[in-house]
Design a protein around this motif. Sequence first.
Motif, PDB file in Angstrom:
ATOM      1  N   UNK A  45      -0.868  -4.089  -5.710  1.00 40.48           N
ATOM      2  CA  UNK A  45      -0.535  -2.704  -5.380  1.00 40.48           C
ATOM      3  C   UNK A  45      -1.826  -1.980  -5.000  1.00 40.48           C
ATOM      4  N   UNK A  46      -1.782  -1.204  -3.914  1.00 37.48           N
ATOM      5  CA  UNK A  46      -2.984  -0.477  -3.484  1.00 37.48           C
ATOM      6  C   UNK A  46      -2.621   0.975  -3.207  1.00 37.48           C
ATOM      7  N   UNK A  47      -3.206   1.895  -3.965  1.00 34.38           N
ATOM      8  CA  UNK A  47      -2.993   3.325  -3.731  1.00 34.38           C
ATOM      9  C   UNK A  47      -3.882   3.775  -2.587  1.00 34.38           C
ATOM     10  N   UNK A  48      -3.297   4.539  -1.675  1.00 41.17           N
ATOM     11  CA  UNK A  48      -4.042   4.987  -0.494  1.00 41.17           C
ATOM     12  C   UNK A  48      -4.048   6.514  -0.451  1.00 41.17           C
ATOM     13  N   UNK A  49      -5.178   7.067  -0.082  1.00 41.68           N
ATOM     14  CA  UNK A  49      -5.283   8.503   0.151  1.00 41.68           C
ATOM     15  C   UNK A  49      -4.680   8.791   1.529  1.00 41.68           C
ATOM     16  N   UNK A  50      -3.709   9.701   1.571  1.00 44.60           N
ATOM     17  CA  UNK A  50      -3.021  10.020   2.825  1.00 44.60           C
ATOM     18  C   UNK A  50      -4.019  10.426   3.931  1.00 44.60           C
ATOM     19  N   UNK A  97     -10.225  -3.826  -3.342  1.00 45.18           N
ATOM     20  CA  UNK A  97      -9.581  -2.812  -4.174  1.00 45.18           C
ATOM     21  C   UNK A  97      -8.152  -3.211  -4.564  1.00 45.18           C
ATOM     22  N   UNK A  98      -7.814  -3.082  -5.850  1.00 45.38           N
ATOM     23  CA  UNK A  98      -6.444  -3.309  -6.323  1.00 45.38           C
ATOM     24  C   UNK A  98      -6.146  -2.246  -7.380  1.00 45.38           C
ATOM     25  N   UNK A  99      -4.891  -1.763  -7.423  1.00 50.34           N
ATOM     26  CA  UNK A  99      -4.504  -0.814  -8.462  1.00 50.34           C
ATOM     27  C   UNK A  99      -3.553  -1.481  -9.438  1.00 50.34           C
ATOM     28  N   UNK A 100      -3.484  -0.908 -10.642  1.00 52.60           N
ATOM     29  CA  UNK A 100      -2.569  -1.429 -11.656  1.00 52.60           C
ATOM     30  C   UNK A 100      -1.318  -0.563 -11.722  1.00 52.60           C
ATOM     31  N   UNK A 101      -0.469  -0.857 -12.700  1.00 52.16           N
ATOM     32  CA  UNK A 101       0.773  -0.102 -12.872  1.00 52.16           C
ATOM     33  C   UNK A 101       0.491   1.324 -13.372  1.00 52.16           C
ATOM     34  N   UNK A 137       0.863  -1.187   0.000  1.00 54.65           N
ATOM     35  CA  UNK A 137       0.000   0.000   0.000  1.00 54.65           C
ATOM     36  C   UNK A 137       0.895   1.230   0.000  1.00 54.65           C
ATOM     37  N   UNK A 138       0.522   2.227  -0.791  1.00 51.64           N
ATOM     38  CA  UNK A 138       1.373   3.419  -0.889  1.00 51.64           C
ATOM     39  C   UNK A 138       0.499   4.674  -0.947  1.00 51.64           C
ATOM     40  N   UNK A 139       0.974   5.737  -0.293  1.00 51.88           N
ATOM     41  CA  UNK A 139       0.282   7.020  -0.403  1.00 51.88           C
ATOM     42  C   UNK A 139       0.385   7.490  -1.842  1.00 51.88           C
ATOM     43  N   UNK A 140      -0.779   7.646  -2.505  1.00 52.07           N
ATOM     44  CA  UNK A 140      -0.776   8.103  -3.903  1.00 52.07           C
ATOM     45  C   UNK A 140      -1.259   9.549  -3.988  1.00 52.07           C
ATOM     46  N   UNK A 141      -1.435  10.227  -2.841  1.00 50.96           N
ATOM     47  CA  UNK A 141      -1.841  11.620  -2.783  1.00 50.96           C
ATOM     48  C   UNK A 141      -2.730  11.822  -1.585  1.00 50.96           C
TER      49      UNK A 141
END
Length: 364
Positions: free
Chosen positions: A113-118, A333-337, A84-88
């Motif tokens: 990969x999972x984008x997370x809202x900070x 939830x899953x995100x792509x590249x 999981x990563x902060x994506x904004x």
Amino acid sequence: MDKTITILGLESSCDDTAAALVRLSADGPAILSSVVEGQTALHADFGGVVPEIAARAHVERIDLCVERALEQAGMTLADVDAIAVTAGPGLIGGVMAGVMCAKGIAAATGLPLIGVNHLAGHALTPRLTDGLPFPYLMLLVSGGHCQFLLVSGAEDFTRIGGTIDDAPGEAFDKTAKLLGLPQPGGPSVEAEAALGDPARFAFPRPLLDRPGCDLSFSGLKTALLRARDGVVAEKGGLSVQDRADLCAGFQAAVTDVLAVKSARALETCLDRIPAVPAFAVAGGVAANRRVRAALERVAADRGARFVAPPLALCTDNAAMIAWAGIERFRLGHRDGMDLAARPRWPLDRQSAPMLGAGKKGAKA
Ligand code: KG4
Ligand code: ZN
């Protein structure tokens, strides 16, 4: 809970580079490791976070933080279920550094990969620390954020109000700068204020006369500057007592504004969902004892539970990102590249965007 989930979280949206491992099992959530590398010293000469310096430092440090987080947990990437990563939202160069690192690990390992809202990271922290059930009211109050959110689900946030200009932590930092006190300003202003008279200077309580839960702090900063210049013009300088009185007056004004608006926000939530019994805070300013005590009173007076996570989890960290990742992962939830780094990312898509972006980046 049928399956244990372990997630590696990455955070790099402002001036902290962080990595953490969080696990959810039948026993509940556990933070297996949490590494935070601050950058205060790198930005000290500039009176604020310099985005380019921050981004470069994140690039240099993020994989070391990941290594240390794995080492401290006694694990390897083979023990991890997802990244999981902060994506904004945040300073875009820093957010990109985290997203690129997470994509690299995901590409090399095949992990999801999972984008997370900070902001979701902050807002969901009381569930990690205190198992708080939905719904609850959250006040995010830090150097970059100031907003009230009704948190009804891991992806269901309603903004009840927020700052129309500066965040309170930013105002504390500027106050410290104007009075020659060390950064970060919050703790140094709080220490001075303890010795001061909060009634000597009459600072404004912006927006209290207006309905609603929006807040404003930029006028307070200007009032402080004027009061300081008034004393200097009169006496030729600031005494220790003058400085303490200015800090005490400023802190009292911020506390009053936060308390009155929090009471309103809590009442708004109780009107909408009478069963909402909890008020949670997160962000560096929640470390302030006067602010915390005032907010606690607001909750107690309305029969609501008050939850303030431990300070290390109130300020920026990656455990909150890993936890928000676990919540999203469980929702499928899953995100792509193609996951993008976003400078702005409002949690509540229905609300109008907030005005202004402070020195610590976009408030979303
Ligand atoms: O949550 P945080 O670590 O970072 C973000 O801004 O996202 O919050 C840092 C802010 C700084 O502006 C700092 O001055 C403020 O929180 N702060 C405080 C206190 N401790 C930290 N403000 C008031 N009183 C404090 N004791
Ligand atoms: Zn933050």
